[in-house]
Write a protein that holds these residues in place. Structure first.
Motif, short mmCIF file in Angstrom:
data_model
loop_
_atom_site.label_atom_id
_atom_site.label_comp_id
_atom_site.label_asym_id
_atom_site.label_seq_id
_atom_site.Cartn_x
_atom_site.Cartn_y
_atom_site.Cartn_z
N MET A 6 2.29 8.91 -7.75
CA MET A 6 1.72 8.18 -8.85
C MET A 6 0.50 9.03 -9.41
O MET A 6 0.28 9.31 -10.54
N ARG A 33 -7.40 3.79 1.77
CA ARG A 33 -6.59 4.65 1.65
C ARG A 33 -6.08 5.30 -0.06
O ARG A 33 -6.21 6.27 -0.29
N PRO A 34 -6.40 4.11 -0.78
CA PRO A 34 -6.47 4.73 -2.20
C PRO A 34 -7.42 5.67 -2.70
O PRO A 34 -7.10 6.68 -3.18
N LEU A 72 -2.95 -3.30 -8.58
CA LEU A 72 -1.76 -3.37 -7.47
C LEU A 72 -2.14 -4.50 -6.45
O LEU A 72 -1.32 -4.63 -5.44
N GLY A 74 5.36 1.19 -10.34
CA GLY A 74 6.44 0.80 -9.91
C GLY A 74 6.28 0.72 -8.35
O GLY A 74 5.03 0.22 -7.89
N HIS A 75 7.07 0.94 -7.29
CA HIS A 75 6.73 0.89 -6.10
C HIS A 75 6.69 2.40 -5.22
O HIS A 75 7.19 2.59 -4.08
N ALA A 76 6.75 3.28 -6.11
CA ALA A 76 6.64 4.69 -5.57
C ALA A 76 5.35 5.09 -4.67
O ALA A 76 4.25 4.10 -5.01
N PRO A 77 5.21 5.93 -3.86
CA PRO A 77 4.09 6.07 -3.03
C PRO A 77 2.80 6.53 -4.29
O PRO A 77 2.96 6.86 -5.17
N VAL A 78 1.60 5.87 -3.85
CA VAL A 78 0.75 6.03 -4.65
C VAL A 78 0.09 7.18 -4.92
O VAL A 78 -0.43 7.57 -6.18
N LEU A 79 0.22 8.13 -4.03
CA LEU A 79 -0.40 9.53 -4.30
C LEU A 79 0.49 10.28 -5.02
O LEU A 79 -0.23 10.84 -5.91
N ALA A 102 -6.69 8.91 -1.34
CA ALA A 102 -5.39 9.44 -1.99
C ALA A 102 -6.02 10.10 -3.44
O ALA A 102 -5.56 11.42 -3.82
N GLY A 112 -1.80 8.09 6.49
CA GLY A 112 -1.19 6.95 5.67
C GLY A 112 -1.61 7.07 4.00
O GLY A 112 -1.03 6.34 3.18
N ALA A 113 -2.76 7.85 3.94
CA ALA A 113 -3.06 7.93 2.54
C ALA A 113 -2.15 8.85 1.67
O ALA A 113 -2.17 8.51 0.45
N LEU A 114 -1.22 9.62 2.23
CA LEU A 114 -0.42 10.35 1.82
C LEU A 114 0.79 9.73 1.39
O LEU A 114 1.52 10.02 0.56
N THR A 115 1.20 8.68 2.26
CA THR A 115 2.53 8.04 2.05
C THR A 115 2.62 6.56 1.71
O THR A 115 3.55 6.10 1.19
N PHE A 116 1.38 6.00 1.70
CA PHE A 116 1.42 4.65 1.53
C PHE A 116 2.00 3.92 0.18
O PHE A 116 1.77 4.74 -0.97
N THR A 117 2.61 3.02 -0.01
CA THR A 117 3.14 2.42 -1.45
C THR A 117 2.55 1.13 -1.68
O THR A 117 1.75 0.63 -0.63
N THR A 118 2.77 0.49 -2.67
CA THR A 118 2.13 -0.68 -3.13
C THR A 118 2.92 -1.60 -2.57
O THR A 118 2.31 -2.92 -2.22
N ALA A 119 4.33 -1.87 -2.67
CA ALA A 119 5.29 -2.84 -1.91
C ALA A 119 4.95 -3.01 -0.52
O ALA A 119 4.19 -3.63 0.10
N VAL A 165 -6.44 6.07 9.49
CA VAL A 165 -5.52 5.79 8.65
C VAL A 165 -5.00 6.98 7.42
O VAL A 165 -4.51 6.84 6.58
N LEU A 166 -5.91 8.07 7.94
CA LEU A 166 -5.81 9.31 6.97
C LEU A 166 -4.23 9.84 6.50
O LEU A 166 -3.90 9.84 5.31
#
Lengths: 216, 216
Positions: free
Chosen positions: A99, A165-166, A157, A92-97, A169, B209-216, B206-207
């Motif tokens: 997921m 970042r992916p 994605l 979905g669009h939840a935070p990747v971490l 994570a 951001g690795a915890l919080t970033f989302t796909t959308a 960007v570290l």
DNA sequence: AGGCTTATGCTCCTGAGTAGCACTTTGAGC
DNA sequence: GCTCAAAGTGCTACTCAGGAGCATAAGCCT
């Protein structure tokens, strides 16, 4: 590729040949863990292991790529499970971490077979702690699987391959699991699947604090 | 063939014997990287390497623990530097993660010898990318060094050994460096020390951001 | 049943890594 | 300067992980 996962969840819809192969594979893992635990990783030769399982060395190397792999098999099943989850799950669009954390917890849940797997993990982990080459192999397998998962994430994605970042994570999730594994292994008494899952959730909970905490 | 490659802390006040030993060590690293790059890690036997350096296999194994280690030597120098930094530095009350980031950047800075080290790192990295056993060894060395650094942190800062955050912060710094190394290696052209440091700073940035970033 | 695929066993080989012994070099004490 | 202990080095023989070729047996398909 997913023979590990299959060997530990044991679906009965396999052909005779496949079941036989799985039996020898499982026998190799269990006997290896027992022998290595008893006499040490370097104290057991592959010939001895193969004699004990009544299998030729040729057969061993058809099931495992190295002596280290047979000792790492239980954990490989977990990482394979994570990889399959990410491949299968719809994001979905939840935070990747989050997921990834959910996917790992789900993979862990799926390996709950009543204690057999978790016992093997404990043995494997204790062996790895006193055998650098097992640690090395396990870390390399994690790394390779992480690269595969990262590629899947980018594809599903539509992420920029240059975005670190992916993978960060992912590495964070892997590091969390290793931390959980360490404290879980250090705890005395009978190790349980639930306890390991609880440790993992606990590490996930303090994860944001790892970026900000100070000494004072 | 000039200055020291790995195992730093090398003032010019070395005895003749120690300088000689260092020279054979450096020759082994440089020749190994050249031969491995040319014919592949598995395409070069230790006997060939030892012949090229005019040294016996016995001498090789007195300097390195394995064939993989000689290919990982440049990066080991970096992790050794980080370990020494953490041991030496006095910690204030800043966030631990930032301290570790600064320590790694400082260790990296200290290895700037005008291009020799960075060239070796590039070779080592490219070898690791196509040789799983080198990757495995390198990751295991990181893991071991991380454990040592964690112990030092606990001792110097009086932390609770059960707190997973220090190790997580460390793993995060290590993961950041590996990410920086990947993108740095992927970039064409002459690799420079400054570019690697810049990549590392960029990943550090960007570290969070690795915890919080989302796909959308 | 018969042919096809695949696992398995057997045997020989390469090469990493270890150990024992002898020789040379270095650094320190006299 | 000289000697001697310690450390580095070379040589050799050894163990064992891992791979390759060939033959056999077991499972799968029509």
């Amino acid at each position: 590729m997913t023979a590990d996962t299959a060997s530990l969840s044991a679906p009965e819809t396999l052909s005779l040949r496949e079941r036989k192969k799985l039996r020898t594979r499982t026998a190799l893992v269990d006997t290896a863990l027992a022998l290595f635990t008893e006499r040490g990783f370097d104290g057991v030769t592959l010939d001895e292991l193969c004699d004990a399982v009544e299998v030729s060395k040729r057969t061993f190397f058809r099931n495992f790529a190295s002596k280290e792999q047979v000792a790492s098999a239980p954990l490989e099943a977990l990482w394979d499970g994570l990889r399959d989850d990410v491949e299968r799950l719809s994001f979905g669009h939840a935070p990747v971490l989050e997921m990834l954390q959910e996917a790992l917890l789900a993979a862990l849940e799926r390996l709950d077979d009543g204690g057999a797997w978790v016992t093997r993990v404990r043995q494997s982990r204790e062996l790895a702690e006193r055998t650098p080459s097992i640690t090395a192999y396990g870390l390399q397998y994690c790394d390779r699987t992480s690269a595969a998962v990262e590629a899947t994430l980018q594809r599903k994605l539509g992420l920029n391959p240059a975005d670190p970042r992916p993978r960060l994570a992912l590495d964070l999730v892997v590091a969390s699991f290793h931390a959980a594994l360490r404290t879980w292994t250090a705890k005395p008494g009978t190790p349980t699947h639930a306890a390991l899952a609880a440790e993992l959730r606990s590490v996930f909970a303090v994860l944001p604090g790892a970026l900000t905490f100070t000494t004072a």
